[in-house]
Design an enzyme around this catalytic site. Sequence first.
Site, short mmCIF file in Angstrom:
data_model
loop_
_atom_site.label_atom_id
_atom_site.label_comp_id
_atom_site.label_asym_id
_atom_site.label_seq_id
_atom_site.Cartn_x
_atom_site.Cartn_y
_atom_site.Cartn_z
N LYS A 9 -30.24 -25.19 -17.33
CA LYS A 9 -29.53 -25.96 -18.51
C LYS A 9 -30.10 -24.98 -19.69
O LYS A 9 -30.87 -23.97 -19.61
CB LYS A 9 -30.32 -27.31 -18.58
CG LYS A 9 -31.78 -27.13 -18.84
CD LYS A 9 -32.29 -28.63 -18.97
CE LYS A 9 -33.89 -28.47 -18.91
NZ LYS A 9 -34.48 -29.92 -19.52
N TYR B 287 -42.65 -11.84 -47.85
CA TYR B 287 -42.61 -13.09 -48.87
C TYR B 287 -43.98 -13.39 -49.06
O TYR B 287 -44.51 -13.53 -47.96
CB TYR B 287 -41.68 -14.09 -48.20
CG TYR B 287 -40.24 -13.90 -48.17
CD1 TYR B 287 -39.56 -13.71 -49.54
CD2 TYR B 287 -39.44 -13.71 -47.05
CE1 TYR B 287 -38.17 -13.62 -49.38
CE2 TYR B 287 -38.10 -13.49 -47.20
CZ TYR B 287 -37.32 -13.28 -48.22
OH TYR B 287 -36.06 -13.12 -48.34
#
Length: 371
Positions: A35, A262
């Site tokens: 899956k 950042y």
Amino acid sequence: MFIGPKAIIHLDRLVHNYRIVKEKVGGRRIMAVVKANAYGHGAVECTKALASDGCDYFAVFTFEEAIELRDAGIAADIFVFSRLHPDILSDAVDRNITLNISHSDDLDSVIGFHAENGESPKVHLKIDTGMTRLGIAMDEAESVLLKLKDADGIRCEGIYSHYATADEGDLGYANMQLGQFNSILHSANALGLTFKIKHFSNSGSVLNIPESGFDAVRVGMLLYGAFPSDEVPADIDIKPVMEFRGPIVHVRRVAAGTQVSYGGVWTAEKDTNIGVIQTGFADGFPRPWYDGGSVSYHGKRYPIAGRVCMDQLMVDFGNENVEVGEDVLFFGENKTDSLRVEEISDTIGSTPYVLLTAIQGRTERIFSGKN
Ligand SMILES: Cc1ncc(COP(=O)(O)O)c(C=O)c1O
């Protein structure tokens, strides 16, 4: 030419892991869980590689995932974990896809479909023994079993349940679940109901609770070469299937005191070479790993410098001569480098399930080791 993150999928290692797990479970049937695009590894390619080595049962979550495999020419049994929807019954029969009965309403839908059309999809009963997700509640199981016994023509070939804590050190709850499942099997037996395939185990219980192997095991994570948690015995020789890496696109010398990325949370302590890697959290790179995390390059670890950006991250290469155009390894294994995804997930408080299924978007999947 493609510049950006790559996930090299080593199909030969997938097959190796399949054989190791098969041996571990005493040759039992393996329902390979493919899956979510085979946990980020590529569902069609992985399924084909496993099928060519003899795996004859696959599990997906959605019906659409099952159709994708059928359309790709997979002839083996395919089982769908999600809640049964009455609209797909006809397609499920036509395409030989096995469905999940997780509520008495689901059984009613299949009985109604059979009454109208004279045919039934293959189904398995799912019993909720303690996961409290999908599954027939313990106090409703007896009445569903009775209904099934009275229904003609329903192709119910299996019964199963799912562990909530099989990969944990304390197996008390898992053993309680196993006891519940055994009591349901006992009731079914007393009613004269038999099931061809009884299954309970996932990767955690293959290692932690081998006595719950029953007729088949549903295994995902071990096939992809990672241990589901650090509370299972890591005593089988599985190899990481995915090698996740990204290219160095720029290098510059910066002076001590230079701030990188950042938020200003990282500053160079001495003069150093800062490399820019074209891979970011939008590509599935685990963002929290910048805090204490590293990448591997030419067999050595180098710290990530500052916060991971959406498309790029920076690495502190010290005085290393770094080649623009070469890749660094984020996780996985190749001839020179190795960094297990479990190390990252343990450090950042995540799991290999989260980190592997996150690899998508712009990441190019390259399949290697096909036979
Ligand atoms: C119902 C069910 N069975 C089996 C598995 C396989 O689990 P694992 O990857 O731990 O082997 C999953 C995965 O989440 C699942 O949802």
